[in-house]
Design a protein around this motif. Structure first.
Motif, PDB file in Angstrom:
ATOM      1  N   GLY A 155      -8.727  -6.191  -6.090  1.00 31.20           N
ATOM      2  CA  GLY A 155      -7.782  -7.226  -6.492  1.00 31.20           C
ATOM      3  C   GLY A 155      -7.654  -7.351  -7.997  1.00 31.20           C
ATOM      4  N   SER A 167      -5.720  -4.481  -9.350  1.00 26.80           N
ATOM      5  CA  SER A 167      -4.296  -4.658  -9.046  1.00 26.80           C
ATOM      6  C   SER A 167      -3.636  -5.593 -10.053  1.00 26.80           C
ATOM      7  CB  SER A 167      -4.128  -5.215  -7.631  1.00 26.80           C
ATOM      8  OG  SER A 167      -4.678  -4.338  -6.676  1.00 26.80           O
ATOM      9  N   GLY A 168      -4.308  -6.687 -10.358  1.00 23.55           N
ATOM     10  CA  GLY A 168      -3.754  -7.626 -11.336  1.00 23.55           C
ATOM     11  C   GLY A 168      -3.604  -7.011 -12.712  1.00 23.55           C
ATOM     12  N   GLN A 206      -7.423  -4.226   1.228  1.00 23.48           N
ATOM     13  CA  GLN A 206      -6.885  -4.621  -0.082  1.00 23.48           C
ATOM     14  C   GLN A 206      -6.145  -3.460  -0.738  1.00 23.48           C
ATOM     15  OE1 GLN A 206      -9.811  -5.600   1.085  1.00 23.48           O
ATOM     16  NE2 GLN A 206      -9.643  -7.812   1.011  1.00 23.48           N
ATOM     17  N   ASN A 259      -2.735  -3.266   1.316  1.00 26.35           N
ATOM     18  CA  ASN A 259      -1.754  -4.338   1.184  1.00 26.35           C
ATOM     19  C   ASN A 259      -1.413  -4.704  -0.247  1.00 26.35           C
ATOM     20  OD1 ASN A 259      -0.785  -4.957   3.695  1.00 26.35           O
ATOM     21  ND2 ASN A 259      -2.406  -6.407   4.196  1.00 26.35           N
ATOM     22  N   THR A 260      -2.271  -4.345  -1.190  1.00 28.15           N
ATOM     23  CA  THR A 260      -2.005  -4.699  -2.592  1.00 28.15           C
ATOM     24  C   THR A 260      -1.646  -3.464  -3.414  1.00 28.15           C
ATOM     25  OG1 THR A 260      -3.582  -6.519  -2.383  1.00 28.15           O
ATOM     26  CG2 THR A 260      -2.892  -5.937  -4.585  1.00 28.15           C
ATOM     27  N   VAL A 261      -2.524  -2.471  -3.408  1.00 29.60           N
ATOM     28  CA  VAL A 261      -2.301  -1.302  -4.263  1.00 29.60           C
ATOM     29  C   VAL A 261      -1.191  -0.410  -3.717  1.00 29.60           C
ATOM     30  CG1 VAL A 261      -3.353   0.765  -5.252  1.00 29.60           C
ATOM     31  CG2 VAL A 261      -4.677  -1.348  -5.087  1.00 29.60           C
ATOM     32  N   ARG A 263       0.905  -0.824  -1.066  1.00 29.74           N
ATOM     33  CA  ARG A 263       2.149  -1.495  -0.659  1.00 29.74           C
ATOM     34  C   ARG A 263       3.036  -1.814  -1.852  1.00 29.74           C
ATOM     35  NH1 ARG A 263       2.037  -7.237   1.860  1.00 29.74           N
ATOM     36  NH2 ARG A 263       4.165  -7.559   2.538  1.00 29.74           N
ATOM     37  N   MET A 264       2.415  -2.152  -2.989  1.00 30.50           N
ATOM     38  CA  MET A 264       3.194  -2.428  -4.200  1.00 30.50           C
ATOM     39  C   MET A 264       3.312  -1.214  -5.105  1.00 30.50           C
ATOM     40  SD  MET A 264       2.368  -6.335  -5.335  1.00 30.50           S
ATOM     41  CE  MET A 264       0.605  -6.267  -5.458  1.00 30.50           C
TER      42      MET A 264
END
Length: 560
Positions: free
Chosen positions: A311, A314-315, A338, A341-343, A345-346
């Motif tokens: 996370g 990702s930020g 994570q 859905n975060t790295v 997916r975006m």
């Protein structure tokens, strides 16, 4: 009883010190910290009753302290003392972390905080069945970095589990140094959740017994904070983050994959001033600590919290920086959701380096040996997956990925890194033909290609011309090179330090099934890993060697 416990602890401490000299890979520091706690539990509670509803259950959530458990069980006659000399051998029940094949061990542990959650579930289950037994779970203070630990503690508090005893081995030290500063408020945090908190000297059996008796009188959730000293009784490591008296020596004769990572990150840090390195209390083990020493302002250690690590990375990427998240491959996988859905997916520009992959973390055994990561990572949209063959290629691959936009996963071993590649440029998405041949193509990734090259030499002596291909990028896969090899040789053999399900073999089979079907065989690891005294020993034990490659190649060529 106090004197009896002290006698058992003293003898076990002597055994542990001796074991660490026989096999320097044992986690001596963690074991000496927990030794008196475990001795007190095994001599005070009903852990040996054959009735599952009457017995007490002792769960070692901080599985690194397995050698302490083994030494105590040997003193109690559960383990033959001669078996202790076989600790960490592949065939031994005494693995790097506890497994349920061992008497009195109800839970296989090793991945931090998971034992605590299981203990909560077991305590709930025993209450549901009207059992009289209790659950005693030993947790490390560093282990409480994991979010899962607090999920378990909140659930235990909510359920008011009076049959659960959470014993925290509080030695103040974790792998990369002191425990996180927020742990100073641990007592207040637990009380805020609703726990009755009892503190004691974790090396004093008298105080430990008193704490257990006091906890027994509590009708609700309770936690015993046992203050200890890591490495207690061995002056060379006492009170430090060191686990061993002797250095484990690496693997003589081979380059180190993780050293190559450390050097590459240093070079990348010089090139890219927006590069940040994020790790999860494994900076020393992964060599990311070298980056910290030169660029401390661009180094973030989130503690033992891999999901949070992803996370944070990702930020940083969203903020326009160039983050690299690095941890053991096995524990990067606990953050797979994570990553998805975060790295992925975006489509964030996050580079993930997973070290100690495959069988390379030989001493720690199945809990630390990830053999499924390639299957998990290559299925993700937008994810580039790279598996360097040796330290030379590892450094080049990491630097090449710094110029690549988008998510990437790099699979790195520990120290076992035979030289395989030459001085050529590393290109993402391009396979390399290490040796040409006409009769069979051996396709592989990682250090196991050394065995593939040896097998090709042996096959040549038997009149079989074998091509060897280094599939250093598993995604995007170099379909052209694979199809050309299939057309030229008419037979493919894949080899990998990974499960044959979803890894190199599966990826190659997908290509040829759609492009040019030919007979194909797959060599890899089926099932979980084991502890060992070296990576090479484990590869021999798992039959992942040049001899196996020769046998399978001959069968392919003969059409068997």
């Amino acid at each position: 009883m106090v004197n009896k416990i002290k006698e058992v602890s003293d003898r076990a401490r002597s055994i542990l010190t001796g074991l660490s000299l026989i096999d320097p890979h044992t986690h001596l520091g963690s074991s000496l910290s927990s030794l008196d706690i475990l001795a007190t539990l095994y001599l005070m509670v009903n852990a040996f009753d054959e009735d599952p509803l009457k017995r007490d259950y002792i769960i070692l959530s901080k599985g690194h302290a397995a050698p302490a458990l083994y030494a105590i069980l040997s003193e109690l006659g559960v383990i033959n003392k001669s078996e202790l000399m076989m600790i960490n051998e592949p065939w031994s029940p005494l693995q790097g972390h506890p497994e349920t094949k061992l008497p009195t061990v109800p839970v296989s542990t090793g991945s931090l905080a998971q034992g605590l959650s299981t203990a909560v579930g077991l305590a709930r289950g025993l209450l549901a069945k009207g059992a009289s037994g209790n659950v005693f779970v030993v947790v490390g203070d560093g282990e409480l970095d994991e979010g899962q630990a607090w999920e378990a503690l909140m659930d235990a508090a909510e359920a008011r589990l009076s049959n659960l005893y959470v014993i925290i081995d509080y030695n103040g030290v974790q792998l990369d140094g002191p425990v996180r500063g927020v742990k100073a408020a641990l007592v207040d945090m637990l009380k805020a959740l609703g726990f009755a908190v009892i503190e004691c000297d974790g090396h004093d059996p008298g105080e430990l017994i008193d704490a257990l008796i006091q906890a027994h009188g509590v009708n609700g959730p309770k936690a015993i904070i046992a203050r200890t000293i890591r490495g207690r009784g061995v002056s060379e490591i006492e009170g430090t983050s060191r686990q061993r008296i002797l250095d484990d020596g690496g693997e003589p004769g081979f380059g180190s994959m993780r050293d190559a990572v450390g050097k590459a990150l240093l070079e990348a840090g010089e090139r890219y001033r927006d590069l940040y390195v994020i790790t999860a209390d494994v900076g020393g083990s992964t060599r990311a600590i070298w980056f910290k020493e030169k660029y401390p302002d661009r180094y973030i250690d989130v503690g033992i919290a891999e999901q949070h690590m992803i996370g944070v990375a990702s930020g940083l990427a969203i903020a326009g920086l160039r983050p690299v998240a690095i941890a053991f491959s096995m524990f990067v996988m606990r953050a797979w959701e994570q990553v998805r859905n975060t790295v992925a997916r975006m489509n964030l520009n996050v580079k993930i380096i997973g070290t100690h992959a495959g069988l390379s973390d030989y001493a720690d055994g199945a809990s630390h040996q990830v053999l499924e990561d390639l299957s998990l990572m290559r299925t993700l949209p937008n994810m580039t997956v790279v598996v360097p063959a040796d330290p030379n290629e590892a450094g080049k691959a990491i630097l090449a990925l710094m110029e690549h936009q988008g998510p990437a996963y790099v699979r790195i071993g520990r120290d076992y890194g035979p030289r395989i590649t030459g001085d050529g440029e590393f290109r993402i998405g391009r396979a390399t033909v290490l040796r040409d041949g006409d009769d069979v193509a051996i396709v592989g990734s990682g250090p196991v290609l050394w065995d593939a090259l040896m097998a090709a030499e042996e096959l040549g002596k038997l009149g079989v011309s074998a091509m060897v291909i280094n599939l250093s990028t598993l995604k995007p896969i170099d379909a052209d090179t694979i199809i050309k090899a299939a057309k030229k040789t008419g037979a493919l053999l894949t080899v990998e330090e990974h499960s044959t399900t979803g890894g190199v073999g599966s990826a190659v089979a997908e290509v040829v099934a759609q492009g040019y079907p030919v007979p194909i065989r797959m060599i890899g690891v089926n099932g979980f890993g084991r502890s060992g005294r070296s990576t090479r020993q484990l590869m021999e034990y798992m039959n992942l060697t040049h001899r196996r490659i020769v046998e399978e190649a001959l069968r392919l060529v003969k059409g068997e």
